[in-house]
Design a protein around this motif. Structure first.
Motif, PDB file in Angstrom:
ATOM      1  N   ALA A   1      10.829  75.596  51.194  1.00 24.89           N
ATOM      2  CA  ALA A   1       9.969  75.627  52.384  1.00 24.89           C
ATOM      3  C   ALA A   1       9.138  74.350  52.494  1.00 24.89           C
ATOM      4  CB  ALA A   1       9.060  76.851  52.335  1.00 24.89           C
ATOM      5  N   ASN A   2       8.603  73.893  51.387  1.00 22.56           N
ATOM      6  CA  ASN A   2       7.775  72.685  51.398  1.00 22.56           C
ATOM      7  C   ASN A   2       8.607  71.443  51.705  1.00 22.56           C
ATOM      8  OD1 ASN A   2       5.613  74.297  50.744  1.00 22.56           O
ATOM      9  ND2 ASN A   2       5.810  73.929  48.549  1.00 22.56           N
ATOM     10  N   VAL A   3       9.803  71.363  51.121  1.00 23.82           N
ATOM     11  CA  VAL A   3      10.691  70.223  51.383  1.00 23.82           C
ATOM     12  C   VAL A   3      11.061  70.198  52.861  1.00 23.82           C
ATOM     13  CG1 VAL A   3      12.973  69.236  50.907  1.00 23.82           C
ATOM     14  CG2 VAL A   3      11.607  70.154  49.028  1.00 23.82           C
ATOM     15  N   LEU A   4      11.408  71.348  53.391  1.00 20.00           N
ATOM     16  CA  LEU A   4      11.802  71.441  54.800  1.00 20.00           C
ATOM     17  C   LEU A   4      10.654  71.008  55.717  1.00 20.00           C
ATOM     18  CD1 LEU A   4      13.751  72.291  57.042  1.00 20.00           C
ATOM     19  CD2 LEU A   4      12.955  74.642  56.719  1.00 20.00           C
ATOM     20  N   ARG A   5       9.466  71.520  55.489  1.00 22.02           N
ATOM     21  CA  ARG A   5       8.315  71.199  56.323  1.00 22.02           C
ATOM     22  C   ARG A   5       7.985  69.707  56.219  1.00 22.02           C
ATOM     23  NH1 ARG A   5       4.835  74.432  54.170  1.00 22.02           N
ATOM     24  NH2 ARG A   5       5.421  76.190  55.458  1.00 22.02           N
TER      25      ARG A   5
ATOM     26  N   LEU B   1      10.097  63.152  60.010  1.00 21.75           N
ATOM     27  CA  LEU B   1      10.962  62.756  61.123  1.00 21.75           C
ATOM     28  C   LEU B   1      10.283  62.964  62.481  1.00 21.75           C
ATOM     29  CD1 LEU B   1      14.321  64.244  59.811  1.00 21.75           C
ATOM     30  CD2 LEU B   1      13.666  61.827  59.881  1.00 21.75           C
ATOM     31  N   HIS B   2       9.018  63.403  62.463  1.00 23.25           N
ATOM     32  CA  HIS B   2       8.240  63.640  63.670  1.00 23.25           C
ATOM     33  C   HIS B   2       8.951  64.607  64.621  1.00 23.25           C
ATOM     34  CE1 HIS B   2       5.588  60.479  62.316  1.00 23.25           C
ATOM     35  NE2 HIS B   2       6.633  59.652  62.214  1.00 23.25           N
ATOM     36  N   LEU B   3       9.413  65.712  64.049  1.00 21.89           N
ATOM     37  CA  LEU B   3      10.084  66.743  64.835  1.00 21.89           C
ATOM     38  C   LEU B   3       9.222  68.000  64.862  1.00 21.89           C
ATOM     39  CD1 LEU B   3      13.715  66.483  63.393  1.00 21.89           C
ATOM     40  CD2 LEU B   3      12.964  65.730  65.635  1.00 21.89           C
ATOM     41  N   THR B   4       9.249  68.671  65.994  1.00 18.93           N
ATOM     42  CA  THR B   4       8.594  69.975  66.052  1.00 18.93           C
ATOM     43  C   THR B   4       9.578  71.012  65.513  1.00 18.93           C
ATOM     44  OG1 THR B   4       9.426  70.477  68.256  1.00 18.93           O
ATOM     45  CG2 THR B   4       7.312  69.293  68.118  1.00 18.93           C
ATOM     46  N   GLN B   5       9.060  72.191  65.255  1.00 14.19           N
ATOM     47  CA  GLN B   5       9.954  73.265  64.803  1.00 14.19           C
ATOM     48  C   GLN B   5      11.016  73.543  65.850  1.00 14.19           C
ATOM     49  OE1 GLN B   5       7.495  76.653  63.821  1.00 14.19           O
ATOM     50  NE2 GLN B   5       7.352  76.032  61.674  1.00 14.19           N
ATOM     51  N   GLN B   6      10.631  73.526  67.119  1.00 10.49           N
ATOM     52  CA  GLN B   6      11.581  73.807  68.197  1.00 10.49           C
ATOM     53  C   GLN B   6      12.685  72.747  68.248  1.00 10.49           C
ATOM     54  OE1 GLN B   6      11.542  76.628  70.313  1.00 10.49           O
ATOM     55  NE2 GLN B   6      13.612  75.857  70.607  1.00 10.49           N
ATOM     56  N   GLN B   7      12.328  71.481  68.088  1.00 10.64           N
ATOM     57  CA  GLN B   7      13.334  70.411  68.138  1.00 10.64           C
ATOM     58  C   GLN B   7      14.340  70.557  66.995  1.00 10.64           C
ATOM     59  OE1 GLN B   7      10.524  67.189  68.029  1.00 10.64           O
ATOM     60  NE2 GLN B   7      10.780  66.731  70.227  1.00 10.64           N
ATOM     61  N   LEU B   8      13.835  70.808  65.791  1.00  8.40           N
ATOM     62  CA  LEU B   8      14.736  70.964  64.652  1.00  8.40           C
ATOM     63  C   LEU B   8      15.578  72.229  64.807  1.00  8.40           C
ATOM     64  CD1 LEU B   8      15.804  69.984  61.957  1.00  8.40           C
ATOM     65  CD2 LEU B   8      13.876  71.144  60.844  1.00  8.40           C
ATOM     66  N   ALA B   9      14.974  73.289  65.291  1.00  5.53           N
ATOM     67  CA  ALA B   9      15.709  74.546  65.493  1.00  5.53           C
ATOM     68  C   ALA B   9      16.836  74.342  66.500  1.00  5.53           C
ATOM     69  CB  ALA B   9      14.760  75.636  65.968  1.00  5.53           C
TER      70      ALA B   9
ATOM     71  N   GLN C   1      11.569  80.699  65.643  1.00  3.26           N
ATOM     72  CA  GLN C   1      11.029  81.719  64.747  1.00  3.26           C
ATOM     73  C   GLN C   1      11.788  81.744  63.417  1.00  3.26           C
ATOM     74  OE1 GLN C   1      11.812  82.192  67.942  1.00  3.26           O
ATOM     75  NE2 GLN C   1       9.940  82.865  68.954  1.00  3.26           N
ATOM     76  N   THR C   2      13.083  81.542  63.478  1.00  2.00           N
ATOM     77  CA  THR C   2      13.887  81.492  62.248  1.00  2.00           C
ATOM     78  C   THR C   2      13.452  80.323  61.384  1.00  2.00           C
ATOM     79  OG1 THR C   2      15.776  82.520  63.351  1.00  2.00           O
ATOM     80  CG2 THR C   2      16.235  81.284  61.333  1.00  2.00           C
ATOM     81  N   LEU C   3      13.292  79.164  62.003  1.00  2.00           N
ATOM     82  CA  LEU C   3      12.850  77.985  61.265  1.00  2.00           C
ATOM     83  C   LEU C   3      11.453  78.206  60.682  1.00  2.00           C
ATOM     84  CD1 LEU C   3      13.789  75.114  60.533  1.00  2.00           C
ATOM     85  CD2 LEU C   3      12.444  74.315  62.462  1.00  2.00           C
ATOM     86  N   SER C   4      10.601  78.857  61.427  1.00  2.00           N
ATOM     87  CA  SER C   4       9.258  79.157  60.929  1.00  2.00           C
ATOM     88  C   SER C   4       9.320  80.078  59.705  1.00  2.00           C
ATOM     89  CB  SER C   4       8.435  79.815  62.041  1.00  2.00           C
ATOM     90  OG  SER C   4       7.184  80.208  61.547  1.00  2.00           O
ATOM     91  N   ARG C   5      10.204  81.067  59.746  1.00  2.00           N
ATOM     92  CA  ARG C   5      10.353  81.958  58.579  1.00  2.00           C
ATOM     93  C   ARG C   5      10.842  81.182  57.366  1.00  2.00           C
ATOM     94  NH1 ARG C   5      12.165  85.714  62.560  1.00  2.00           N
ATOM     95  NH2 ARG C   5      14.340  85.239  62.101  1.00  2.00           N
ATOM     96  N   TRP C   6      11.724  80.204  57.572  1.00  2.00           N
ATOM     97  CA  TRP C   6      12.200  79.384  56.443  1.00  2.00           C
ATOM     98  C   TRP C   6      11.036  78.583  55.860  1.00  2.00           C
ATOM     99  CZ3 TRP C   6      16.921  76.829  59.265  1.00  2.00           C
ATOM    100  CH2 TRP C   6      17.909  77.795  59.488  1.00  2.00           C
ATOM    101  N   GLU C   7      10.219  77.998  56.740  1.00  2.00           N
ATOM    102  CA  GLU C   7       9.101  77.166  56.281  1.00  2.00           C
ATOM    103  C   GLU C   7       7.994  77.985  55.622  1.00  2.00           C
ATOM    104  OE1 GLU C   7       7.630  74.555  59.321  1.00  2.00           O
ATOM    105  OE2 GLU C   7       9.425  73.298  59.264  1.00  2.00           O
ATOM    106  N   ASN C   8       7.954  79.279  55.885  1.00  2.00           N
ATOM    107  CA  ASN C   8       6.942  80.147  55.284  1.00  2.00           C
ATOM    108  C   ASN C   8       7.504  81.004  54.146  1.00  2.00           C
ATOM    109  OD1 ASN C   8       4.646  79.436  56.893  1.00  2.00           O
ATOM    110  ND2 ASN C   8       5.683  80.422  58.600  1.00  2.00           N
TER     111      ASN C   8
END
Length: 132
Positions: free
Chosen positions: A4-8, A14-22, A30-37
């Protein structure tokens, strides 16, 4: 470092929002947020795509300090095999039961005395002095 820490950290570098990476990974924000948490983990295909997109080797994603993802994925595979084994056992029992009932039905239909002897569904009556 945990997955989670590496991903965040890499996402922010890379200056990406969660939505852009998702969107790039074809998952929901929401899936990406669950991975980061640390609430869930990606499947292996997505993990490979994530590794390629973030330019982070899979070793770093999978083998971080105290990383539970490898254990979780391994446990999921073991559980899948366990449930598959249970399913095969239950299906085997159902097939044997169906076969047994079919043989009993055949014996009754053909009035096969040898098969009828083992049929627990037939009434057995004892004739005493010629009366039923």
């Amino acid at each position: 470092m945990q997955f989670a820490n590496v991903l965040r950290k890499k996402r922010k570098e890379l200056h990406l929002t969660q939505q852009q990476l998702a969107d790039k990974l074809h998952v929901t924000r929401q899936t990406l947020s669950r991975w980061e948490n640390n609430l869930s983990y990606p499947n292996l295909d997505t993990l490979v795509n994530l590794s390629e997109f973030l330019a982070v080797p899979l070793d770093i994603l999978l083998k971080g300090d105290g990383n539970l993802m490898v254990n979780k994925i391994s446990q999921d595979v073991r559980d899948k095999n366990k449930y598959k084994r249970y399913l095969l056992i239950v299906l085997g029992i159902i097939v044997l039961l169906f076969l047994w009932l079919s043989i009993l039905g055949y014996g009754r239909a053909m009035q096969n005395e040898w098969i009828d002897r083992f049929n627990p569904f037939l009434r057995s009556s004892i004739w005493l002095c010629g009366t039923p």
